[in-house]
Design an enzyme around this catalytic site. Structure first.
Site, PDB file in Angstrom:
ATOM      1  N   ARG A 196       0.849  -1.185   0.000  1.00 20.61           N
ATOM      2  CA  ARG A 196       0.000   0.000   0.000  1.00 20.61           C
ATOM      3  C   ARG A 196       0.888   1.240   0.000  1.00 20.61           C
ATOM      4  O   ARG A 196       1.905   1.279   0.692  1.00 20.61           O
ATOM      5  CB  ARG A 196      -0.934   0.010   1.216  1.00 20.61           C
ATOM      6  CG  ARG A 196      -1.979  -1.097   1.211  1.00 20.61           C
ATOM      7  CD  ARG A 196      -2.990  -0.874   0.092  1.00 20.61           C
ATOM      8  NE  ARG A 196      -4.032  -1.907   0.069  1.00 20.61           N
ATOM      9  CZ  ARG A 196      -4.007  -2.967  -0.731  1.00 20.61           C
ATOM     10  NH1 ARG A 196      -2.972  -3.144  -1.555  1.00 20.61           N
ATOM     11  NH2 ARG A 196      -4.991  -3.838  -0.707  1.00 20.61           N
ATOM     12  N   GLU A 309       5.931  31.751  -0.453  1.00 18.78           N
ATOM     13  CA  GLU A 309       5.294  30.527  -0.944  1.00 18.78           C
ATOM     14  C   GLU A 309       4.532  30.766  -2.243  1.00 18.78           C
ATOM     15  O   GLU A 309       3.755  29.914  -2.686  1.00 18.78           O
ATOM     16  CB  GLU A 309       4.353  29.959   0.132  1.00 18.78           C
ATOM     17  CG  GLU A 309       5.077  29.560   1.405  1.00 18.78           C
ATOM     18  CD  GLU A 309       4.149  28.974   2.461  1.00 18.78           C
ATOM     19  OE1 GLU A 309       2.976  28.702   2.128  1.00 18.78           O
ATOM     20  OE2 GLU A 309       4.600  28.786   3.603  1.00 18.78           O
TER      21      GLU A 309
END
Length: 360
Positions: A196, A309
């Site tokens: 997974r 950002e």
């Protein structure tokens, strides 16, 4: 191998356990000042002053785990009569005496550094340190969580999950982890070993500011990559104010910080809503969702965000009922926004009654 001396945070029991070390308790001459962010930030370490007195230390034989951590944190040995000292810096302006503040979090960050793949460059780990702090804090909150599922889901223990191997095929701002595992089945047996994978991104906060007097809410709009990757004709989404919970930051403080960063908005009382995994099959993220009381007059919106950002975030103030119609009419495709809007629709009368009672 030469003995080294660990002081401050590095001499704490949880840190030694993270490195698989034991050692002798000793003293080193001097005094530690500052360092409240030791182990959280590369420049957060205390200053070791050459003063009268002695501080507690641990004398150890170093190992690969500690050496990797020292390299990630950029720590240099301090020369003392006893030998090389690690866990402090030689210069700085700190005033307050050092004392343990965030030892649990620092030890969890150290564990993540030690657990990282052996071929992962220490420079990459250093660049990822803020995100490692986010992930470490997420793991601590996860362990402290009450089991979900109520009386419906049977309790499970560590014996119900067998992890054979872990890999990290990609690590940047986010990371991809792959686990080979077997887990308990509903008939009592175990699955075969399966693989997974998950995108690991840590915990985040979601908040919908609501002005109960004007019955308005504030949402934001910004470009998102995922709709563009899907070839969605509208990759600019309406969203709630949201962001990561930084290392050492409370969920509530994160909400108020994000509201200032993304909307230049001061929030009033916070009302916790639904906390959840948005996509637990693939996305390693947990969301803390809130509604918040706010004053939303005309002209309060603008374009905000952090330049560092490259954020370009536009605010919108809408009548609450308009946003409800947009959600139920399929015009809102951001899941967390839809969730908090519908939650507020069910709770608005209770919140109004609480506010009225509080105001006398």
């Amino acid at each position: 191998m030469q003995d080294i001396y660990l002081v401050g945070l590095l001499a704490q029991r949880l840190m030694l356990a993270a490195f698989g070390l034991t050692g002798a308790q000793v003293e080193v001459k001097g005094r530690l000042l500052g360092g409240e962010r030791a182990g959280i930030e590369r420049d957060g370490w205390p200053v070791l002053k050459d003063e009268d007195g002695a501080i507690n230390a641990v004398r150890v034989q170093s190992n690969d785990a500690l050496q990797r951590y020292i390299a990630v944190m950029g720590l240099q040995p301090l020369s003392r009569p006893e030998g090389p000292v690690f866990g402090a810096v030689g210069q700085g302006e700190a005033v307050r005496p050092w004392h343990p503040v965030l030892t649990d979090l620092a030890a969890e960050i150290a564990t993540l550094i030690v657990e990282a793949p052996a071929d992962q460059d220490v420079k990459l780990l250093s660049r990822r340190l803020p995100m490692l702090g986010v992930l470490a804090a997420s793991r601590l909150r996860g362990r402290a969580s009450a089991p979900s599922g109520g009386e419906v889901v049977a309790p499970h223990g560590s014996e119900d999950l067998r992890v054979v191997a872990k890999r990290q095929p990609y690590a940047g701002f986010f990371a991809v982890e792959a686990w080979d595992l077997a887990h308990r089945k509903h008939d009592g047996g175990f699955t075969p070993v399966i693989t997974r994978e998950a995108l690991v991104s840590g915990d985040a906060v979601i908040v919908l500011p609501w002005d109960p007097v004007r019955d308005r809410v504030m949402v934001i709009e910004q470009f998102r990559l995922i709709p563009a990757l899907r070839h969605d004709p509208q990759p600019w989404l309406l969203e709630p104010i949201a962001g990561r919970v930084d290392a050492g930051e409370s969920v509530e403080d994160a909400i108020r910080r994000e509201a200032l960063e993304e909307a230049d908005l001061n929030l009033g009382r916070l009302y916790p809503a639904v906390n959840y995994y948005p996509s637990p099959g693939t996305l390693g993220e947990f969301l803390y969702t809130f509604a918040a009381i706010a004053d939303l007059p005309d002209g309060i919106t603008g374009v905000h965000g952090l330049d560092g950002e490259a954020e370009d975030i536009r605010g919108h103030v809408l009548p609450r009922e308009t946003l409800v119609r947009m959600v139920t009419g399929g015009q809102v495709t951001n899941g967390p926004l839809a969730m908090i809007v519908l939650w507020l629709e069910t709770q608005k009368d209770r919140i109004r009654a609480e506010l009225a009672q509080a105001s006398g």
